[in-house]
Design a protein around this motif. Structure first.
Motif, PDB file in Angstrom:
ATOM      1  N   LEU A 126      46.189  -5.365 -28.071  1.00  0.00           N
ATOM      2  CA  LEU A 126      46.448  -4.768 -27.484  1.00  0.00           C
ATOM      3  C   LEU A 126      47.528  -5.686 -26.802  1.00  0.00           C
ATOM      4  CD1 LEU A 126      43.896  -3.195 -24.876  1.00  0.00           C
ATOM      5  CD2 LEU A 126      45.077  -2.023 -27.082  1.00  0.00           C
ATOM      6  N   GLU A 127      47.603  -6.620 -26.377  1.00  0.00           N
ATOM      7  CA  GLU A 127      48.457  -7.905 -26.462  1.00  0.00           C
ATOM      8  C   GLU A 127      49.465  -8.017 -27.350  1.00  0.00           C
ATOM      9  OE1 GLU A 127      46.369 -10.569 -24.944  1.00  0.00           O
ATOM     10  OE2 GLU A 127      46.377 -10.486 -23.074  1.00  0.00           O
ATOM     11  N   GLU A 128      48.698  -7.962 -28.586  1.00  0.00           N
ATOM     12  CA  GLU A 128      49.203  -8.248 -29.667  1.00  0.00           C
ATOM     13  C   GLU A 128      50.222  -7.331 -30.147  1.00  0.00           C
ATOM     14  OE1 GLU A 128      48.486  -9.285 -34.218  1.00  0.00           O
ATOM     15  OE2 GLU A 128      47.394  -8.785 -33.193  1.00  0.00           O
ATOM     16  N   SER A 129      49.792  -5.959 -30.310  1.00  0.00           N
ATOM     17  CA  SER A 129      50.696  -5.315 -30.297  1.00  0.00           C
ATOM     18  C   SER A 129      52.111  -4.574 -29.348  1.00  0.00           C
ATOM     19  CB  SER A 129      49.353  -3.534 -31.112  1.00  0.00           C
ATOM     20  OG  SER A 129      49.858  -2.038 -30.294  1.00  0.00           O
ATOM     21  N   ALA A 130      51.489  -4.534 -27.823  1.00  0.00           N
ATOM     22  CA  ALA A 130      52.536  -4.424 -27.299  1.00  0.00           C
ATOM     23  C   ALA A 130      53.564  -4.854 -27.620  1.00  0.00           C
ATOM     24  CB  ALA A 130      51.590  -4.882 -25.778  1.00  0.00           C
ATOM     25  N   ALA A 131      53.474  -6.727 -27.870  1.00  0.00           N
ATOM     26  CA  ALA A 131      54.756  -7.525 -27.853  1.00  0.00           C
ATOM     27  C   ALA A 131      55.532  -7.291 -28.975  1.00  0.00           C
ATOM     28  CB  ALA A 131      53.638  -9.075 -27.777  1.00  0.00           C
ATOM     29  N   GLY A 132      54.642  -7.207 -30.002  1.00  0.00           N
ATOM     30  CA  GLY A 132      54.994  -6.156 -30.945  1.00  0.00           C
ATOM     31  C   GLY A 132      56.548  -5.522 -30.590  1.00  0.00           C
ATOM     32  N   LEU A 133      56.187  -4.143 -29.347  1.00  0.00           N
ATOM     33  CA  LEU A 133      57.105  -3.222 -29.542  1.00  0.00           C
ATOM     34  C   LEU A 133      57.883  -3.195 -27.452  1.00  0.00           C
ATOM     35  CD1 LEU A 133      55.137  -0.649 -30.479  1.00  0.00           C
ATOM     36  CD2 LEU A 133      56.454  -1.036 -31.726  1.00  0.00           C
ATOM     37  N   GLY A 134      57.832  -4.532 -27.497  1.00  0.00           N
ATOM     38  CA  GLY A 134      59.219  -5.537 -26.646  1.00  0.00           C
ATOM     39  C   GLY A 134      58.549  -5.456 -25.326  1.00  0.00           C
ATOM     40  N   ALA A 135      56.796  -5.564 -25.250  1.00  0.00           N
ATOM     41  CA  ALA A 135      56.410  -4.977 -23.754  1.00  0.00           C
ATOM     42  C   ALA A 135      56.886  -7.023 -23.532  1.00  0.00           C
ATOM     43  CB  ALA A 135      55.454  -4.864 -23.801  1.00  0.00           C
ATOM     44  N   GLU A 136      56.906  -7.901 -22.086  1.00  0.00           N
ATOM     45  CA  GLU A 136      57.117  -8.757 -21.622  1.00  0.00           C
ATOM     46  C   GLU A 136      55.732  -9.390 -20.824  1.00  0.00           C
ATOM     47  OE1 GLU A 136      60.696  -9.366 -19.865  1.00  0.00           O
ATOM     48  OE2 GLU A 136      61.391  -8.882 -21.651  1.00  0.00           O
ATOM     49  N   VAL A 137      55.168  -7.829 -20.159  1.00  0.00           N
ATOM     50  CA  VAL A 137      54.323  -8.761 -19.780  1.00  0.00           C
ATOM     51  C   VAL A 137      53.040  -7.195 -19.783  1.00  0.00           C
ATOM     52  CG1 VAL A 137      53.254  -8.112 -16.660  1.00  0.00           C
ATOM     53  CG2 VAL A 137      55.496  -9.580 -17.645  1.00  0.00           C
ATOM     54  N   VAL A 138      51.757  -7.719 -19.216  1.00  0.00           N
ATOM     55  CA  VAL A 138      50.715  -6.345 -19.281  1.00  0.00           C
ATOM     56  C   VAL A 138      50.561  -6.336 -17.301  1.00  0.00           C
ATOM     57  CG1 VAL A 138      48.539  -6.114 -20.310  1.00  0.00           C
ATOM     58  CG2 VAL A 138      50.534  -6.762 -22.045  1.00  0.00           C
ATOM     59  N   VAL A 139      50.095  -4.997 -17.121  1.00  0.00           N
ATOM     60  CA  VAL A 139      49.352  -4.808 -16.500  1.00  0.00           C
ATOM     61  C   VAL A 139      48.358  -4.059 -16.352  1.00  0.00           C
ATOM     62  CG1 VAL A 139      51.385  -5.288 -14.915  1.00  0.00           C
ATOM     63  CG2 VAL A 139      50.825  -2.927 -16.386  1.00  0.00           C
ATOM     64  N   LEU A 140      47.336  -4.015 -15.456  1.00  0.00           N
ATOM     65  CA  LEU A 140      46.328  -3.500 -15.300  1.00  0.00           C
ATOM     66  C   LEU A 140      45.355  -3.362 -14.529  1.00  0.00           C
ATOM     67  CD1 LEU A 140      43.597  -5.013 -15.580  1.00  0.00           C
ATOM     68  CD2 LEU A 140      44.045  -6.087 -17.398  1.00  0.00           C
ATOM     69  N   VAL A 161      48.174  -9.484  -9.567  1.00  0.00           N
ATOM     70  CA  VAL A 161      49.902  -9.335  -9.172  1.00  0.00           C
ATOM     71  C   VAL A 161      49.814  -7.433  -7.457  1.00  0.00           C
ATOM     72  CG1 VAL A 161      50.918  -9.382 -11.142  1.00  0.00           C
ATOM     73  CG2 VAL A 161      50.061  -7.084 -10.608  1.00  0.00           C
ATOM     74  N   PRO A 162      50.994  -6.919  -7.378  1.00  0.00           N
ATOM     75  CA  PRO A 162      51.425  -6.031  -6.627  1.00  0.00           C
ATOM     76  C   PRO A 162      50.115  -4.410  -6.478  1.00  0.00           C
ATOM     77  CG  PRO A 162      52.945  -6.905  -6.337  1.00  0.00           C
ATOM     78  CD  PRO A 162      52.239  -7.616  -7.437  1.00  0.00           C
ATOM     79  N   ALA A 163      49.434  -4.097  -5.867  1.00  0.00           N
ATOM     80  CA  ALA A 163      48.875  -2.352  -6.161  1.00  0.00           C
ATOM     81  C   ALA A 163      50.231  -1.968  -7.230  1.00  0.00           C
ATOM     82  CB  ALA A 163      48.512  -2.746  -5.330  1.00  0.00           C
ATOM     83  N   PHE A 164      49.243  -0.954  -8.017  1.00  0.00           N
ATOM     84  CA  PHE A 164      50.336   0.096  -7.973  1.00  0.00           C
ATOM     85  C   PHE A 164      49.480   1.546  -9.267  1.00  0.00           C
ATOM     86  CE2 PHE A 164      48.834  -2.312 -12.274  1.00  0.00           C
ATOM     87  CZ  PHE A 164      48.367  -1.823 -12.606  1.00  0.00           C
ATOM     88  N   GLY A 165      49.976   2.378  -9.348  1.00  0.00           N
ATOM     89  CA  GLY A 165      49.315   3.551  -9.839  1.00  0.00           C
ATOM     90  C   GLY A 165      48.594   4.645  -8.844  1.00  0.00           C
ATOM     91  N   TYR A 166      47.447   5.309  -9.914  1.00  0.00           N
ATOM     92  CA  TYR A 166      46.827   6.153  -9.050  1.00  0.00           C
ATOM     93  C   TYR A 166      45.855   5.933  -7.685  1.00  0.00           C
ATOM     94  CZ  TYR A 166      44.296  10.782  -8.424  1.00  0.00           C
ATOM     95  OH  TYR A 166      43.521  11.774  -8.370  1.00  0.00           O
TER      96      TYR A 166
END
Length: 184
Positions: A126-140, A161-166
């Motif tokens: 997932l990290e490799e794929s996302a980086a290949g399309l320009g992502a700098e940071v992965v969050v979850l 990291v600070p809470a986010f999302g649903y």
């Protein structure tokens, strides 16, 4: 093909666990969110959430979120059997000094395939794929009732990291992020 390797493990009695193959070939394929194997494993992870949290993950998701270039959905296969999933989608959440973020979703390894490093392999894909399309940071986002997931993410270099999302206000929710390595 991506390979997982693990060593010989011992039972609590000190006796070795019966030999297992030295490596397992995990074939990771990008599929659509509606692929039958993806849907089966999504149903399995949702059932696990019901056991652990009393209900399924209710995060609103549009299957189109997981289509390139704004996301990708993957299924991992061992001996042609679907045993793992993982996906990412563009996020825009500000974390670790960047808004070029993607969010990992639907990380899951079937119980019969756990303990072999397959989750780590899926996360790396997932990290490799996302980086290949320009992502700098992965969050979850994960939860306190998934200690094995928290251990995986922390051992892979993810930090709180600070809470986010649903589920940002849910007391059992924990959010993590990791800056992806830069190339060049």
């Amino acid at each position: 093909m991506i390979h997982a390797t693990w060593g010989r493990q011992m039972m609590s009695s000190g006796q070795p666990i019966p030999p297992v193959p030295r490596s397992a070939d995990l074939e990771i394929r990008r599929v659509g969110y509606g692929h039958p194997d993806a849907l089966r494993l999504i149903a399995a992870v949702q059932a696990e959430y019901v056991v652990r949290y009393g209900g399924p993950d209710e995060t609103p998701l549009d299957p189109l979120m997981f289509e390139p270039p704004t996301g990708s959905f993957y299924v991992g296969y061992l001996d042609a059997v679907a045993v793992a999933t993982g996906a990412w989608r563009r996020s825009g959440v500000e974390a670790l000094g960047s808004t070029a973020t993607v969010e990992v979703k639907r990380m899951y390894v079937a119980p019969t395939a756990r303990g072999r490093g397959l989750g780590r392999l899926m996360l790396a894909r997932l990290e490799e794929s996302a980086a290949g399309l320009g992502a700098e940071v992965v969050v979850l986002e994960t939860g306190l009732r998934q200690p094995e997931a928290i251990a995986l993410y922390e051992s892979a270099g993810y930090v709180s990291v600070p809470a986010f999302g649903y589920y940002k206000d849910a007391p059992l929710s924990r959010c993590y992020g990791r800056r992806l390595p830069t190339t060049g």
